[in-house]
Design an enzyme around this catalytic site. Structure first.
Site, PDB file in Angstrom:
ATOM      1  N   LYS A  48      -7.276  -8.786  -2.425  1.00  0.00           N
ATOM      2  CA  LYS A  48      -6.332  -9.438  -1.970  1.00  0.00           C
ATOM      3  C   LYS A  48      -5.245  -8.852  -0.890  1.00  0.00           C
ATOM      4  CE  LYS A  48      -2.673 -11.849  -4.422  1.00  0.00           C
ATOM      5  NZ  LYS A  48      -1.459 -11.811  -3.573  1.00  0.00           N
ATOM      6  N   GLY A  49      -4.773  -9.582   0.017  1.00  0.00           N
ATOM      7  CA  GLY A  49      -3.797  -8.976   0.654  1.00  0.00           C
ATOM      8  C   GLY A  49      -2.879  -8.121   0.024  1.00  0.00           C
ATOM      9  N   GLY A  50      -2.505  -7.049   0.560  1.00  0.00           N
ATOM     10  CA  GLY A  50      -1.302  -6.231   0.158  1.00  0.00           C
ATOM     11  C   GLY A  50      -1.536  -5.272  -0.772  1.00  0.00           C
ATOM     12  N   GLY A  52      -3.659  -2.714  -0.405  1.00  0.00           N
ATOM     13  CA  GLY A  52      -3.998  -1.445   0.085  1.00  0.00           C
ATOM     14  C   GLY A  52      -5.320  -1.307   0.625  1.00  0.00           C
ATOM     15  N   LYS A  53      -6.087  -2.287   0.797  1.00  0.00           N
ATOM     16  CA  LYS A  53      -7.482  -2.029   1.231  1.00  0.00           C
ATOM     17  C   LYS A  53      -7.611  -1.370   2.570  1.00  0.00           C
ATOM     18  CE  LYS A  53      -7.633  -6.728   3.179  1.00  0.00           C
ATOM     19  NZ  LYS A  53      -7.216  -6.321   4.606  1.00  0.00           N
ATOM     20  N   THR A  54      -6.559  -1.647   3.607  1.00  0.00           N
ATOM     21  CA  THR A  54      -6.769  -0.810   4.576  1.00  0.00           C
ATOM     22  C   THR A  54      -6.247   0.660   4.604  1.00  0.00           C
ATOM     23  OG1 THR A  54      -6.033  -2.697   5.952  1.00  0.00           O
ATOM     24  CG2 THR A  54      -5.682  -0.604   7.268  1.00  0.00           C
ATOM     25  N   ASP A  80     -10.356  -7.856  10.058  1.00  0.00           N
ATOM     26  CA  ASP A  80      -9.215  -8.621   9.802  1.00  0.00           C
ATOM     27  C   ASP A  80      -8.364  -9.120  11.131  1.00  0.00           C
ATOM     28  OD1 ASP A  80      -6.970  -9.680   8.972  1.00  0.00           O
ATOM     29  OD2 ASP A  80      -6.395  -8.300   7.389  1.00  0.00           O
ATOM     30  N   ASN A 289      -4.775   0.424  -7.273  1.00  0.00           N
ATOM     31  CA  ASN A 289      -3.834   1.346  -6.450  1.00  0.00           C
ATOM     32  C   ASN A 289      -2.367   0.896  -6.866  1.00  0.00           C
ATOM     33  OD1 ASN A 289      -2.659   2.628  -4.209  1.00  0.00           O
ATOM     34  ND2 ASN A 289      -2.958   0.970  -2.727  1.00  0.00           N
TER      35      ASN A 289
END
Length: 704
Positions: A48-50, A52-54, A80, A289
């Site tokens: 899901k966005g936000g 912390g995958k990046t 992305d 996270n």
């Protein structure tokens, strides 16, 4: 004789004990052996966005570098559309491959792919061959084909990203490739693209089949020669093979899910995991996270940590088949190489508690309660002036993934409906990973009336697949009628063309989510069922694509109408033309609405972190280019003052946030009204919590 590199002949130093491996094979080390780290050559990070995958992808790439052999090259690649590698690493990357870190002769290379440039390269390289296939297999002439090839198609960022990856993989220059993916809804579609590629090649192959048949009839005795078209199709098949190996080979690929212990993120992660498993994607790891801990006697930290515990328990139960890792909430944003390495140690070396304590100690030195309160330029709030009472017909809420845009949209929709009981209000999601159901804490589906027990509030989460299936039925009928009219009374059967066109219609275009959303909004406006529409948009990259879509769609419609006029003697012109003209008018209404500042407003949602700030700046420039008005920007999840005044950890977090809020002020001064909303002690779900959240939105001012 044992092969070089076998366990019996390896020589390890006591210091590193690094295993020698050939390129594109797993790396094992004393710290990062398979039981504690991911051994595969292709590492995908998503969620899901936000969540912390990046951050996780960048940290993993740096860890691989820190334990790489001399001469090894590791690639960190972003698919992305709203790239964040530069923001996370705190260095400008861009479309070219750039060395961002070194260790001896080993290096880490990063790249944020420019999808537009990649698509232009593909068209430049293969446009002539595609035109040749179309010329051989259809009724279109060269000018028609050129016009069609010049048209853009939403979703080509995912397509070109995978094409680029397949070429990089084919060159075999990297021992490991770490891929930072788009948010979950769009990444799932990306992982299904090999099937779309295979369908395209099948359709192209059918167009070419007619040429093969004719050549075979005319040159029975001639030796067959593979021409440029056959070479192209063969190359496409090879790319599909490489992509499938990259995405689905359990020996080569690992997919790491990243989530946070909050209900909305857990629910979406569970849905995403089920989809990935159904597609046979090898998911191996889960990173939980931003796990919060109690700090001293702080009641705010204690409440946050306690509300996370049941979600952590559920994650450990439902994802027990995966390798589970935890990362603590850091007092300061994880940004830059040093911070990313701290994150990596916490996740993969089991140093989470130590990292939290170390960071807490640093917090005491860097920012105390007194230094925060004594700052002469303090951030205060004025009496609340809420954006949701805006008389505008459409409000779009958008921003970086994970900033709370769905929550903000749901809260605003409730406020609008409650304050305007005589007006019909609709809250509508264009994000393929819908979260409105999670936010309202009730099932929404394609249409739910009386959401949150408010009679004049409806909600909608569309199903793009069902929408596209309905569209396909009409176009299949048109195709059958077209070829029936062409072959009527003739012995010549245009079977190849017919089958190819049916194949093309069966393929869902990459941007189907955006197309379906645009069509639905257009219909809603035409029907005038609702007085006010609140739109929860996809994360930034796909939001921009959605806002660009009306102009792209208009260019397609104009081109198709021109072609129909040209071939009106052989197609069922009237029925098709009427639908296209109606579609054109509908799209123009959407364009007029989105660009009418009196009728439509974009409400930006951000958080007080550098990555969100940078992405918001880029989003603002895109909105300006598209002539979509943004008058309000909500800075969400700000640490409350009472928590900061009682806790060193919270004080450090707020001090870090205040610096970013100061940058928001400088950049958006007199351009938009800035608003802030505090981070709640518990997650915001359901009507009561959404109402409370909305009541906390306050206009941001600065006093001296």
């Amino acid at each position: 004789m044992k092969r070089r590199g076998d366990a019996g002949t390896r020589r390890r130093s006591d210091k590193e004990k690094t295993v020698a491996v050939s390129p594109r094979h797993p790396i094992a080390t004393s710290l990062f052996h398979p039981s504690s780290f991911i051994p595969h050559p292709y590492l995908f990070f998503g969620g899901k966005g936000g969540t912390g995958k990046t951050t996780a992808a960048c940290a993993a790439a740096l860890s691989l570098l820190d334990h790489a052999r001399d001469g090894e090259k590791i690639l960190l690649f972003s698919t992305d559309p709203a790239h964040s590698l530069s923001d996370s690493l705190n260095t400008k990357i861009g479309n070219a491959e750039k060395v961002v870190a070194r260790r001896g002769k080993a290096c880490l290379v990063a790249r944020e792919m420019d999808a537009t440039a990649a698509l232009e390269r593909f068209k430049s390289k293969h446009g002539a061959v595609l035109a040749e296939i179309a010329d051989r297999g259809t009724l279109l002439d060269e000018s028609d084909i050129d016009e069609l090839l010049d048209l853009s198609l939403p979703g080509m960022d995912e397509v070109t990203a995978l094409f680029e990856l397949s070429e990089i993989d084919g060159q075999s220059n990297y021992s490991r490739i770490v891929i930072d993916t788009a948010p979950s809804g769009h990444t799932y579609r990306l992982l299904k693209l090999p099937e779309v590629f295979a369908g395209w090649v099948s359709a192209l192959d059918r167009l070419q089949e007619k040429h093969r048949y004719m050549v075979a009839q005319l040159m029975r005795s001639a030796r067959k020669r593979e021409d440029a078209v056959e070479v192209f199709l063969s190359d496409m098949r090879e790319r599909i093979h490489r992509l499938r190996a990259m995405l689905y080979d359990k020996e080569k690929t690992s997919f790491t899910l990243v989530t946070i212990p909050e209900a909305m993120a857990v629910e979406e992660t569970a849905r995403y995991f089920d989809l990935l498993k159904s597609a046979d994607v090898p998911v191996t790891d889960l990173i939980i996270n931003r796990v919060e801990h109690e700090h001293g006697d702080c009641p705010y930290c204690r409440a946050r940590a306690r509300f996370q515990k049941p979600h952590i328990k559920r994650l450990k139960r439902d994802f027990a088949t995966l390798r589970l890792r935890e990362a603590p909430l850091f007092a300061q944003e994880v940004r830059g190489v040093d911070a990313l390495r701290r994150f990596a140690r916490a996740v993969w070396e089991g140093g989470g508690d130590a990292e939290t304590r170390r960071h807490s100690d640093t917090a005491k030195k860097e920012a105390t309660k007194q230094s925060y309160l004594s700052n002469k330029r303090s951030t205060t709030v004025s009496p609340r002036r809420c954006v949701a009472v805006s008389p505008r017909r459409v409000l779009l809420f958008g921003g970086k993934g994970g900033v709370g845009k769905t929550t903000a949209a749901a809260a605003a929709a409730i406020a609008l409906a409650e304050r305007n009981p005589d007006r019909r209000v609709l809250v509508f999601s264009t994000d393929p990973a819908h979260s409105l159901s999670d936010s309202f804490d009730e099932h929404i589906g394609e249409l739910k009336q009386g959401v949150a027990e408010i009679s004049n509030l409806d909600a909608m989460e569309i199903d793009p697949a069902a929408w596209f299936e309905d569209l396909k039925k009409r176009y299949r009928s048109w195709i059958d009628d077209l070829f029936r009219s062409l072959t009527e009374g003739s012995r010549w059967q245009i079977q190849f063309d017919r089958e190819a066109m049916r194949d093309v219609v069966e393929l869902a275009p990459p941007g189907i989510d955006e197309i379906a959303a645009l069509s639905t909004i257009s219909n809603l406006l035409e029907e005038s069922r609702y007085d006010l529409i609140v739109i929860d948009t996809a994360p930034t990259g796909h939001l921009i694509r959605f806002l660009e879509l009306p102009e792209i769609a208009l260019s397609w419609v104009r081109t198709l109408i021109k072609l129909l006029l040209k071939y009106k003697d052989v197609v069922r012109w009237n029925e098709i033309a009427e639908e296209l003209i109606a579609l054109s008018k509908s799209i123009k209404r959407v364009v007029a609405l989105l660009t009418d500042a009196g009728e439509c407003e974009f409400v930006g949602v951000a958080i007080a972190e550098r990555m969100s700030f940078e992405e918001t700046l880029r989003l603002t420039e895109s909105l300006k280019r598209l002539k979509v008005a943004m008058r309000h920007l909500l800075i969400n999840n700000v640490v409350p003052m009472d928590a900061a005044s009682a806790c060193e950890f919270c004080a450090t977090r707020l001090a870090s946030q205040r610096r970013v809020i100061g940058d928001f002020k400088k950049s958006f001064k007199r351009k938009v009204e800035l608003m802030i909303a505090p981070q709640q002690r518990r997650e915001i779900r359901g009507r009561a919590a959404l109402e409370k959240h909305f009541a906390c939105w306050q206009s941001l001012t600065e006093t001296r």
